[in-house]
Design a protein around this motif. Structure first.
Motif, short mmCIF file in Angstrom:
data_model
loop_
_atom_site.label_atom_id
_atom_site.label_comp_id
_atom_site.label_asym_id
_atom_site.label_seq_id
_atom_site.Cartn_x
_atom_site.Cartn_y
_atom_site.Cartn_z
N ILE A 65 9.88 3.54 -1.77
CA ILE A 65 9.99 2.44 -0.80
C ILE A 65 9.17 1.24 -1.26
O ILE A 65 9.65 0.10 -1.30
N GLY A 66 7.91 1.48 -1.60
CA GLY A 66 7.04 0.40 -2.04
C GLY A 66 7.57 -0.31 -3.28
O GLY A 66 7.50 -1.54 -3.38
N SER A 67 8.12 0.47 -4.20
CA SER A 67 8.66 -0.13 -5.43
C SER A 67 9.89 -0.98 -5.13
O SER A 67 10.10 -2.04 -5.75
N GLN A 68 10.72 -0.53 -4.17
CA GLN A 68 11.90 -1.32 -3.80
C GLN A 68 11.47 -2.63 -3.13
O GLN A 68 12.07 -3.68 -3.37
N ILE A 69 10.44 -2.57 -2.30
CA ILE A 69 9.91 -3.79 -1.68
C ILE A 69 9.44 -4.76 -2.76
O ILE A 69 9.74 -5.95 -2.72
N ALA A 70 8.72 -4.24 -3.74
CA ALA A 70 8.22 -5.09 -4.82
C ALA A 70 9.37 -5.71 -5.62
O ALA A 70 9.32 -6.88 -6.01
N GLN A 71 10.41 -4.92 -5.85
CA GLN A 71 11.57 -5.44 -6.59
C GLN A 71 12.23 -6.59 -5.85
O GLN A 71 12.56 -7.62 -6.43
N PHE A 72 12.42 -6.42 -4.53
CA PHE A 72 13.00 -7.50 -3.73
C PHE A 72 12.06 -8.71 -3.71
O PHE A 72 12.50 -9.86 -3.79
N VAL A 95 0.86 -1.18 0.00
CA VAL A 95 0.00 0.00 0.00
C VAL A 95 0.90 1.23 0.00
O VAL A 95 1.41 1.65 1.04
N GLY A 96 1.11 1.77 -1.19
CA GLY A 96 2.05 2.86 -1.40
C GLY A 96 3.11 2.42 -2.38
O GLY A 96 3.97 1.62 -2.04
N THR A 97 3.06 2.94 -3.62
CA THR A 97 3.95 2.44 -4.68
C THR A 97 5.06 3.42 -5.03
O THR A 97 5.55 3.43 -6.15
N GLY A 98 5.45 4.27 -4.06
CA GLY A 98 6.56 5.19 -4.27
C GLY A 98 7.89 4.47 -4.23
O GLY A 98 7.97 3.26 -4.47
N PHE A 129 0.78 -11.29 2.34
CA PHE A 129 1.44 -10.25 3.10
C PHE A 129 0.90 -8.90 2.64
O PHE A 129 0.85 -8.64 1.43
N ILE A 130 0.48 -8.07 3.58
CA ILE A 130 0.04 -6.71 3.28
C ILE A 130 1.05 -5.78 3.94
O ILE A 130 1.27 -5.84 5.15
N VAL A 131 1.67 -4.91 3.15
CA VAL A 131 2.69 -4.00 3.67
C VAL A 131 2.21 -2.57 3.50
O VAL A 131 1.92 -2.12 2.38
N SER A 132 2.10 -1.84 4.60
CA SER A 132 1.66 -0.44 4.55
C SER A 132 2.86 0.49 4.58
O SER A 132 3.67 0.45 5.49
N VAL A 133 2.95 1.34 3.56
CA VAL A 133 4.00 2.35 3.48
C VAL A 133 3.35 3.73 3.38
O VAL A 133 3.94 4.67 2.85
N LEU A 134 2.13 3.85 3.91
CA LEU A 134 1.40 5.12 3.80
C LEU A 134 2.09 6.22 4.60
O LEU A 134 2.52 6.00 5.73
N PRO A 135 2.16 7.44 4.04
CA PRO A 135 2.62 8.60 4.82
C PRO A 135 1.49 9.06 5.73
O PRO A 135 0.37 8.52 5.68
N GLU A 136 1.77 10.04 6.58
CA GLU A 136 0.71 10.59 7.42
C GLU A 136 0.13 11.83 6.78
O GLU A 136 0.80 12.86 6.63
N THR A 137 -1.11 11.73 6.35
CA THR A 137 -1.86 12.86 5.82
C THR A 137 -3.26 12.81 6.44
O THR A 137 -3.61 11.85 7.13
#
Length: 314
Positions: free
Chosen positions: A147-154, A142-145, A193-201
């Motif tokens: 950090i999220g893209s690096q997680i997906a790559q790994f 959740v969050g494809t910036g 696995f659900i990974v949250s990388v949401l910022p605080e808004t």
């Protein structure tokens, strides 16, 4: 420019900066609140937590605030906008350490490493039939910036299926597919696995509801490395106590630091780490790569990297 750093900087980075940009004046302090001379500073480099309304008001010459973190929720947004101060951050430098941290959680989970660590304290040789693999599991990020893209790559290197969640639903590499955050419920049942990388808004505070977790498989693992405010204490306690999903790995929590007497510490299906997923000995060095590039751009009046939209919150 007169540039004020409000954190310790290694000597080799100071020298690199001086050599590259000798015409600026640099000052290094650790307590901004007691600093005399803020009215003569053109640029502040800070982690962000020491920037207040009064500091911005007193900094009459301030044109640019460089934040050496990704989160900007602690900044005085209204005052910065009122004074038309440029704000940039170091978005992207956390990608590798946070993605590694995520993979560490997932590998530990499927390989039952915590269980074996516990068995060792009892001299117990018993094997664990629940040992599994990451291969062919589905990870939803959740969050494809960055950090999220690096997680997906790994994750792709471990032969996992990758689904990204973002505001637009537009797919980007290396995700296999993506959906918009409004459609998150449609894919949650697929996630191992659900990974949250949401910022605080304002839009992400208490984003995850009980219904989100109820849509997941009983065997699902939820990992939060973004912001603890994305899930309320009430929801966390409910999910943990009712064992709605298999495990919660929380590097962030709604209250930080988490009080010693908080009940979340005591659940066997919750693993807590003290907001350290972004920590790395390379942190300041990666920050300086962005900072020095931005100084060059600032001098040439070119667009800066990682400009922050204070209305949007990132």
């Amino acid at each position: 420019m007169k540039i004020l750093f409000t954190m310790p900087i290694p000597n080799d980075l100071k020298e690199r900066q001086q050599e590259q940009f000798p015409d600026h004046t640099y000052e290094y302090i650790e307590n901004l609140a007691s600093y005399q001379g803020i009215d003569k500073v053109d640029c502040i480099v800070s982690y962000g937590s020491d920037i207040t309304d009064s500091i911005i008001e007193e900094a009459k010459r301030l044109r640019w605030l460089m934040v050496f973190s990704a989160g900007i929720e602690e900044l005085p947004h209204a005052k910065l906008q009122e004074k038309s101060i440029l704000v940039t951050n170091v978005r992207g430098i956390h990608a590798i350490p946070m993605a590694e941290f995520t993979m560490g959680f997932m590998l530990s989970h499927v390989k039952r490493l915590a269980s074996f660590a516990s068995k060792q304290t009892k001299n117990d040789w018993e094997r664990d039939p629940q040992i599994g693999e990451l291969a062919e599991k589905t990870i939803i990020v959740v969050g494809t910036g960055a950090i999220g893209s690096q997680i997906a790559q790994f994750a792709k290197a471990f032969q996992m299926k990758t689904i990204g969640i973002n505001t637009s639903g537009e797919n980007i590499a290396p995700f296999d597919e993506a959906v918009s955050i409004e459609e998150i419920q449609t894919v949650l049942p697929e996630g191992d696995f659900i990974v949250s990388v949401l910022p605080e808004t304002s839009a992400t505070k208490s984003f995850y509801k009980k219904a989100h977790f109820e849509a997941m498989k009983k065997s699902t693992v939820f990992i939060n490395i973004g912001r603890g405010s994305a899930i309320s204490e009430e929801v966390l306690m409910d999910i943990a106590s009712n064992q709605t999903i298999a495990h919660l790995y929380l590097d962030v929590s709604p209250i930080e630091p988490l009080p010693k007497n908080h009940p979340l510490w005591n659940f066997t299906n919750v693993t807590i780490t003290p907001h350290v997923s972004a920590h790395s000995p390379k942190y300041l060095y990666r920050s300086f790569d962005i900072w020095l590039e931005n100084v060059a751009r600032f001098q040439k009046e070119e667009p800066l990297l990682n400009m922050i939209n204070l209305n949007r919150g990132y």
